[in-house]
Write a protein that holds these residues in place. Structure first.
Motif, PDB file in Angstrom:
ATOM      1  N   ASP A   1      -1.751 -15.662  22.724  1.00  0.00           N
ATOM      2  CA  ASP A   1      -2.042 -14.610  21.742  1.00  0.00           C
ATOM      3  C   ASP A   1      -0.899 -14.441  20.743  1.00  0.00           C
ATOM      4  O   ASP A   1      -0.372 -13.355  20.534  1.00  0.00           O
ATOM      5  CB  ASP A   1      -2.347 -13.287  22.443  1.00  0.00           C
ATOM      6  CG  ASP A   1      -2.924 -12.247  21.503  1.00  0.00           C
ATOM      7  OD1 ASP A   1      -3.568 -12.646  20.508  1.00  0.00           O
ATOM      8  OD2 ASP A   1      -2.707 -11.046  21.748  1.00  0.00           O
TER       9      ASP A   1
ATOM     10  N   GLY B   1      -7.470 -12.706  18.440  1.00  0.00           N
ATOM     11  CA  GLY B   1      -8.454 -12.487  19.492  1.00  0.00           C
ATOM     12  C   GLY B   1      -9.375 -13.672  19.711  1.00  0.00           C
ATOM     13  O   GLY B   1      -9.378 -14.650  18.965  1.00  0.00           O
ATOM     14  N   TRP B   2     -10.178 -13.537  20.754  1.00  0.00           N
ATOM     15  CA  TRP B   2     -11.055 -14.641  21.143  1.00  0.00           C
ATOM     16  C   TRP B   2     -12.248 -14.822  20.226  1.00  0.00           C
ATOM     17  O   TRP B   2     -12.871 -15.882  20.227  1.00  0.00           O
ATOM     18  CB  TRP B   2     -11.470 -14.484  22.601  1.00  0.00           C
ATOM     19  CG  TRP B   2     -10.345 -14.932  23.474  1.00  0.00           C
ATOM     20  CD1 TRP B   2      -9.421 -14.138  24.084  1.00  0.00           C
ATOM     21  CD2 TRP B   2      -9.977 -16.278  23.762  1.00  0.00           C
ATOM     22  NE1 TRP B   2      -8.492 -14.918  24.749  1.00  0.00           N
ATOM     23  CE2 TRP B   2      -8.818 -16.236  24.564  1.00  0.00           C
ATOM     24  CE3 TRP B   2     -10.500 -17.518  23.421  1.00  0.00           C
ATOM     25  CZ2 TRP B   2      -8.182 -17.374  25.027  1.00  0.00           C
ATOM     26  CZ3 TRP B   2      -9.867 -18.661  23.887  1.00  0.00           C
ATOM     27  CH2 TRP B   2      -8.716 -18.584  24.686  1.00  0.00           C
ATOM     28  N   TRP B   3     -12.595 -13.841  19.425  1.00  0.00           N
ATOM     29  CA  TRP B   3     -13.670 -14.022  18.448  1.00  0.00           C
ATOM     30  C   TRP B   3     -13.288 -15.120  17.450  1.00  0.00           C
ATOM     31  O   TRP B   3     -14.151 -15.781  16.887  1.00  0.00           O
ATOM     32  CB  TRP B   3     -13.969 -12.726  17.709  1.00  0.00           C
ATOM     33  CG  TRP B   3     -12.793 -12.205  16.927  1.00  0.00           C
ATOM     34  CD1 TRP B   3     -11.839 -11.329  17.368  1.00  0.00           C
ATOM     35  CD2 TRP B   3     -12.423 -12.561  15.602  1.00  0.00           C
ATOM     36  NE1 TRP B   3     -10.882 -11.122  16.390  1.00  0.00           N
ATOM     37  CE2 TRP B   3     -11.221 -11.874  15.284  1.00  0.00           C
ATOM     38  CE3 TRP B   3     -12.971 -13.401  14.630  1.00  0.00           C
ATOM     39  CZ2 TRP B   3     -10.568 -11.995  14.060  1.00  0.00           C
ATOM     40  CZ3 TRP B   3     -12.311 -13.512  13.409  1.00  0.00           C
ATOM     41  CH2 TRP B   3     -11.132 -12.812  13.150  1.00  0.00           C
ATOM     42  N   TYR B   4     -11.973 -15.332  17.253  1.00  0.00           N
ATOM     43  CA  TYR B   4     -11.472 -16.387  16.373  1.00  0.00           C
ATOM     44  C   TYR B   4     -11.158 -17.652  17.180  1.00  0.00           C
ATOM     45  O   TYR B   4     -11.582 -18.741  16.818  1.00  0.00           O
ATOM     46  CB  TYR B   4     -10.209 -15.899  15.658  1.00  0.00           C
ATOM     47  CG  TYR B   4      -9.462 -16.988  14.924  1.00  0.00           C
ATOM     48  CD1 TYR B   4      -9.874 -17.408  13.670  1.00  0.00           C
ATOM     49  CD2 TYR B   4      -8.352 -17.608  15.491  1.00  0.00           C
ATOM     50  CE1 TYR B   4      -9.197 -18.420  13.003  1.00  0.00           C
ATOM     51  CE2 TYR B   4      -7.668 -18.609  14.831  1.00  0.00           C
ATOM     52  CZ  TYR B   4      -8.094 -19.014  13.589  1.00  0.00           C
ATOM     53  OH  TYR B   4      -7.434 -20.014  12.933  1.00  0.00           O
ATOM     54  N   HIS B   5     -10.392 -17.487  18.268  1.00  0.00           N
ATOM     55  CA  HIS B   5      -9.920 -18.647  19.026  1.00  0.00           C
ATOM     56  C   HIS B   5     -11.038 -19.389  19.747  1.00  0.00           C
ATOM     57  O   HIS B   5     -11.012 -20.623  19.804  1.00  0.00           O
ATOM     58  CB  HIS B   5      -8.856 -18.215  20.037  1.00  0.00           C
ATOM     59  CG  HIS B   5      -7.605 -17.717  19.409  1.00  0.00           C
ATOM     60  ND1 HIS B   5      -6.807 -18.504  18.615  1.00  0.00           N
ATOM     61  CD2 HIS B   5      -7.015 -16.501  19.450  1.00  0.00           C
ATOM     62  CE1 HIS B   5      -5.778 -17.795  18.196  1.00  0.00           C
ATOM     63  NE2 HIS B   5      -5.872 -16.575  18.680  1.00  0.00           N
ATOM     64  N   GLY B   6     -11.994 -18.659  20.312  1.00  0.00           N
ATOM     65  CA  GLY B   6     -13.071 -19.314  21.052  1.00  0.00           C
ATOM     66  C   GLY B   6     -13.829 -20.332  20.213  1.00  0.00           C
ATOM     67  O   GLY B   6     -13.884 -21.514  20.569  1.00  0.00           O
ATOM     68  N   PRO B   7     -14.409 -19.918  19.088  1.00  0.00           N
ATOM     69  CA  PRO B   7     -15.113 -20.893  18.247  1.00  0.00           C
ATOM     70  C   PRO B   7     -14.198 -22.004  17.738  1.00  0.00           C
ATOM     71  O   PRO B   7     -14.602 -23.170  17.668  1.00  0.00           O
ATOM     72  CB  PRO B   7     -15.644 -20.052  17.086  1.00  0.00           C
ATOM     73  CG  PRO B   7     -15.746 -18.672  17.639  1.00  0.00           C
ATOM     74  CD  PRO B   7     -14.591 -18.551  18.614  1.00  0.00           C
ATOM     75  N   ARG B   8     -12.961 -21.654  17.415  1.00  0.00           N
ATOM     76  CA  ARG B   8     -12.030 -22.667  16.906  1.00  0.00           C
ATOM     77  C   ARG B   8     -11.792 -23.749  17.954  1.00  0.00           C
ATOM     78  O   ARG B   8     -11.818 -24.940  17.638  1.00  0.00           O
ATOM     79  CB  ARG B   8     -10.715 -21.996  16.530  1.00  0.00           C
ATOM     80  CG  ARG B   8      -9.684 -22.948  15.993  1.00  0.00           C
ATOM     81  CD  ARG B   8      -8.431 -22.205  15.627  1.00  0.00           C
ATOM     82  NE  ARG B   8      -7.453 -23.101  15.051  1.00  0.00           N
ATOM     83  CZ  ARG B   8      -6.236 -22.745  14.741  1.00  0.00           C
ATOM     84  NH1 ARG B   8      -5.838 -21.506  14.933  1.00  0.00           N
ATOM     85  NH2 ARG B   8      -5.395 -23.613  14.223  1.00  0.00           N
TER      86      ARG B   8
END
Length: 118
Positions: free
Chosen positions: A67, A76-83
């Protein structure tokens, strides 16, 4: 690269010479983009860009897991997850755009001039 701070912040600690590596990745991106436009270099550029995307994946993972804020912002994961999930797509895209692979979209062969077929 004039502002490498964010890239240096997400570079894993085990990467040797991080400043030079970050500078090299910037040069690699530019060279790959140019190479895609030169028919003789297109496939090599695509392979290079795919390898580049594979090699920077650990920095993206480090960014997400630890983080690491950029410009004071925690993404946050809303950005990192899809990336993180799209990184294989980026690798595929580089190879597909460079005509290295045509899976799963088969291209129809048209008349080629000097090996520049699309």
């Amino acid at each position: 690269m004039t502002r490498p701070g964010g890239f240096l912040a997400i570079t894993p600690h085990w990467v040797p010479w991080p400043e030079q590596v970050v500078a090299f990745t910037g040069v690699a991106e530019i060279a790959g983009a140019i190479g895609l436009h030169v028919p003789r270099l297109r496939q090599s550029a695509g392979i290079g860009l795919a390898l580049y995307a594979l090699c920077v994946w650990p920095a993206n993972i480090n960014h997400a897991i630890n983080d690491i804020p950029l410009g004071g912002a925690h993404l946050g994961w809303w950005y990192h997850g899809p990336r993180l999930l799209l990184q294989p797509v980026i690798i595929w895209w580089a190879l597909w755009a460079a005509l290295v692979i045509d899976w799963p979209f088969r291209r129809r062969t048209i008349a080629c001039d000097k090996g520049d077929c699309l």
